[in-house]
Write an enzyme that holds these catalytic residues in place. Structure first.
Site, PDB file in Angstrom:
ATOM      1  N   ASP A 104     113.273  -8.156 -28.407  1.00  0.00           N
ATOM      2  CA  ASP A 104     114.236  -8.020 -27.316  1.00  0.00           C
ATOM      3  C   ASP A 104     115.588  -7.581 -27.870  1.00  0.00           C
ATOM      4  OD1 ASP A 104     115.623  -8.227 -24.953  1.00  0.00           O
ATOM      5  OD2 ASP A 104     115.832 -10.404 -25.053  1.00  0.00           O
ATOM      6  N   SER A 107     119.111  -9.669 -26.540  1.00  0.00           N
ATOM      7  CA  SER A 107     119.481 -11.052 -26.846  1.00  0.00           C
ATOM      8  C   SER A 107     119.455 -11.162 -28.366  1.00  0.00           C
ATOM      9  CB  SER A 107     118.503 -12.048 -26.204  1.00  0.00           C
ATOM     10  OG  SER A 107     117.211 -11.932 -26.772  1.00  0.00           O
ATOM     11  N   ASN A 109     118.729 -14.386 -30.249  1.00  0.00           N
ATOM     12  CA  ASN A 109     118.127 -15.591 -30.832  1.00  0.00           C
ATOM     13  C   ASN A 109     116.627 -15.422 -31.009  1.00  0.00           C
ATOM     14  OD1 ASN A 109     120.611 -16.693 -29.136  1.00  0.00           O
ATOM     15  ND2 ASN A 109     120.162 -18.176 -30.737  1.00  0.00           N
ATOM     16  N   TRP A 111     113.257 -17.716 -30.745  1.00  0.00           N
ATOM     17  CA  TRP A 111     112.733 -19.023 -30.338  1.00  0.00           C
ATOM     18  C   TRP A 111     111.220 -18.954 -30.175  1.00  0.00           C
ATOM     19  CZ3 TRP A 111     109.870 -19.125 -25.995  1.00  0.00           C
ATOM     20  CH2 TRP A 111     110.160 -18.225 -24.953  1.00  0.00           C
ATOM     21  N   TYR A 147     117.662 -18.724 -17.789  1.00  0.00           N
ATOM     22  CA  TYR A 147     117.054 -17.491 -17.308  1.00  0.00           C
ATOM     23  C   TYR A 147     117.302 -17.357 -15.815  1.00  0.00           C
ATOM     24  CZ  TYR A 147     114.424 -17.274 -21.652  1.00  0.00           C
ATOM     25  OH  TYR A 147     114.071 -17.195 -22.956  1.00  0.00           O
ATOM     26  N   ASP A 293     117.372  -1.927 -23.771  1.00  0.00           N
ATOM     27  CA  ASP A 293     116.745  -3.246 -23.731  1.00  0.00           C
ATOM     28  C   ASP A 293     115.219  -3.175 -23.800  1.00  0.00           C
ATOM     29  OD1 ASP A 293     115.979  -5.821 -23.375  1.00  0.00           O
ATOM     30  OD2 ASP A 293     116.783  -6.055 -21.362  1.00  0.00           O
ATOM     31  N   THR A 296     113.064  -5.487 -21.474  1.00  0.00           N
ATOM     32  CA  THR A 296     112.944  -5.275 -20.033  1.00  0.00           C
ATOM     33  C   THR A 296     111.914  -4.182 -19.767  1.00  0.00           C
ATOM     34  OG1 THR A 296     115.099  -6.089 -19.356  1.00  0.00           O
ATOM     35  CG2 THR A 296     114.187  -4.340 -18.025  1.00  0.00           C
TER      36      THR A 296
END
Ligand SMILES: *[C@@H]1O[C@H](CO)[C@@H](O)[C@H](O)[C@H]1NC(C)=O
Ligand SMILES: *[C@@H]1O[C@H](CO)[C@@H](O)[C@H](O)[C@H]1NC(C)=O
Ligand SMILES: *[C@@H]1O[C@H](CO)[C@@H](O)[C@H](O)[C@H]1NC(C)=O
Ligand SMILES: *[C@@H]1O[C@H](CO)[C@@H](O)[C@H](O)[C@H]1NC(C)=O
Ligand SMILES: *[C@@H]1O[C@H](CO)[C@@H](O)[C@H](O)[C@H]1NC(C)=O
Ligand SMILES: *[C@@H]1O[C@H](CO)[C@@H](O)[C@H](O)[C@H]1NC(C)=O
Length: 407
Positions: A104, A107, A109, A111, A147, A293, A296
């Site tokens: 992505d 963003s 991070n 996780w 989100y 992005d 998306t």
């Protein structure tokens, strides 16, 4: 009846929504859209359903297809899996445990679900178990990402941990990431990836965690602080989903010269385009702000622009199905190119790229976010539909992107 039941229609919007007030309370939008199906599509959809179940058994698939390869150029390369042109993910390992992660660019991070998450939706995915890792270093700071979906805000919660992260054969020491202990089932139930791997800048990283790509460079594992991305658009070849090149570029993957564009805002990969137009004459915007992005699925446009596009395509409110717009496949050959003027050069996206064809059901690649008065209201989000025909290099040092037609 909905495509969603077959795991087909996971249209994603992995975009960190920057809150005006709190830098730390950032929101991410993931948007799932369910497409309506007609009864005569049953057979095709059953086939797709089988395919999606194969893909869904991610233990098998992610390990076998998301292998580490080396481009001709010798640049470390992560091979991506393409799930129905809506999700692109690859394999990484954290503390020796394997995860499929969505790459992505909007963003910053990393996780994955934690073994401490006992929800069904976590159990359906790979979960990180720190007790099984010799390289685990506890951190424990609380972590939260919000989100936004069309219906309601959803929140992921967990805590930070640190461990060895392996990607494309490279081992990053002490990468801090989030172990998720609570996640919204409605959003992640059918996702084929376990977690999200942010490729944005540290300024949008929650908890000010140094993003993996920066650690990769700072630990001397790649030569240059940049990465390149190509996404393939043939959903019949999920294992040939594209490539994420780490620390370099591969000129054999694009045609001609790269066009360089400075970022207009550092955080996302955000640029200013001189214009975006249909038919290369009717201008949809001038000095348009857009972010690239990969998280998306579609192209998100301001709502007034969506109205203009839909009018031009003959799409009406009646064509709306759970947030996306269907269009007759017969119309596709008569639709104009969408032309993006980037760095004084035109890059065209043909209708065959911006209309998705799910076995005979054609869907427009344009959506808009509900008007929430957020600061992204006028932003274009150039998702996977846009990325398809192009090769893009993302340069963290010079804070620019470089783009060329893909070969
Ligand atoms: C985590 O790993 C430890 C050590 O292997 C094991 O004892 C424990 O059962 C695992 N936890 C879960 C929930 O699987
Ligand atoms: C990683 O963190 C551990 C614990 O803080 C430390 O002992 C080790 O030196 C670190 N390794 C690197 C490569 O920074
Ligand atoms: C998520 O998947 C599980 C198991 O497949 C199922 O029991 C549950 O109803 C699903 N939830 C949603 C919201 O689809
Ligand atoms: C946890 O990680 C964050 C982000 O890297 C760091 O700022 C913080 O100092 C760490 N906390 C502990 C207790 O290690
Ligand atoms: C997509 O992949 C399938 C399976 O490999 C292949 O048969 C087909 O020709 C490809 N389509 C395009 C447009 O390349
Ligand atoms: C859409 O897909 C159907 C079935 O796969 C195919 O017959 C049709 O030609 C496609 N239409 C377009 C416009 O790509």
């Amino acid at each position: 009846m909905q495509f969603g039941l077959l795991g087909l229609s996971f249209v994603l919007l992995a975009l960190l929504l920057a809150s005006a007030e709190a830098r730390r309370s950032r929101r991410k939008g993931i948007h799932r859209v369910e497409l309506q199906r007609d009864t005569d599509q049953r057979k095709i959809l059953r086939n797709l359903g089988q395919q999606s179940r194969v893909i869904g058994s991610k233990l098998g698939l992610v390990t076998t297809t998301a292998e580490v390869t080396s481009a001709k150029s010798g640049v470390p390369t992560e091979t991506l899996t393409n799930f129905f042109n809506t999700e692109y993910y690859g394999k990484v390992s954290i503390g020796g445990q394997s995860f499929g992660v969505l790459f992505d660019t909007a963003s910053a991070n990393l996780w994955v679900p934690s073994v401490k998450c006992t929800q069904q939706v976590c159990r359906q995915h790979q979960r990180y178990n720190s007790s099984r890792s010799k390289t685990y270093v506890a951190n424990g700071s609380a972590f939260e990402i919000q989100y936004a979906t069309r219906e309601e805000a959803v929140i992921l919660q967990g805590f930070l941990s640190t461990d060895k992260l392996k990607i494309a054969g490279l081992s990053i020491q002490n990468q801090t990431f989030a172990e998720i202990t609570s996640m919204p089932e409605s959003v992640f139930n059918r996702s084929n990836f376990d977690g999200i791997f942010g490729l944005g800048f540290r300024s949008i990283s929650i908890g000010d965690v140094n993003p993996p790509l920066f650690n990769l460079y700072e630990q001397g594992l790649i030569d240059e602080p940049l990465f390149s991305l190509i996404l393939n658009r043939n959903a019949s070849e999920p294992s040939n989903g594209g490539k994420l090149l780490l620390g370099g570029s591969d000129p054999t993957l694009y045609s001609g010269c790269l066009t360089y564009v400075p970022l207009s805002n550092v955080g996302y990969w955000q640029i200013t385009l001189a214009s975006i137009s249909l038919d290369s004459q009717s201008e949809l915007c001038a000095n348009c702000e857009a972010i690239i992005d990969a998280g998306t699925s579609l192209i998100v446009v301001p709502s007034a622009t969506l109205a203009t596009i839909n009018r031009r395509f003959g799409i009406t409110a009646a064509d709306k199905r759970d947030g996306v717009y269907t269009i007759s496949c017969d119309k596709v050959s008569s639709l104009p190119d969408l032309t993006f003027n980037i760095g004084r050069r035109d890059f065209s996206l043909p209708a065959s790229s911006y209309i998705l064809n799910y076995s005979g059901t054609c869907v427009s690649g344009f959506i808009s976010l509900p008007d929430g008065g957020n600061d992204l209201a006028n932003l274009w989000v150039l998702g996977d539909v846009f990325l398809g025909p192009f090769y893009i290099e993302f340069d963290m040092e010079y804070k620019r992107i470089a783009i060329a037609p893909k070969l």
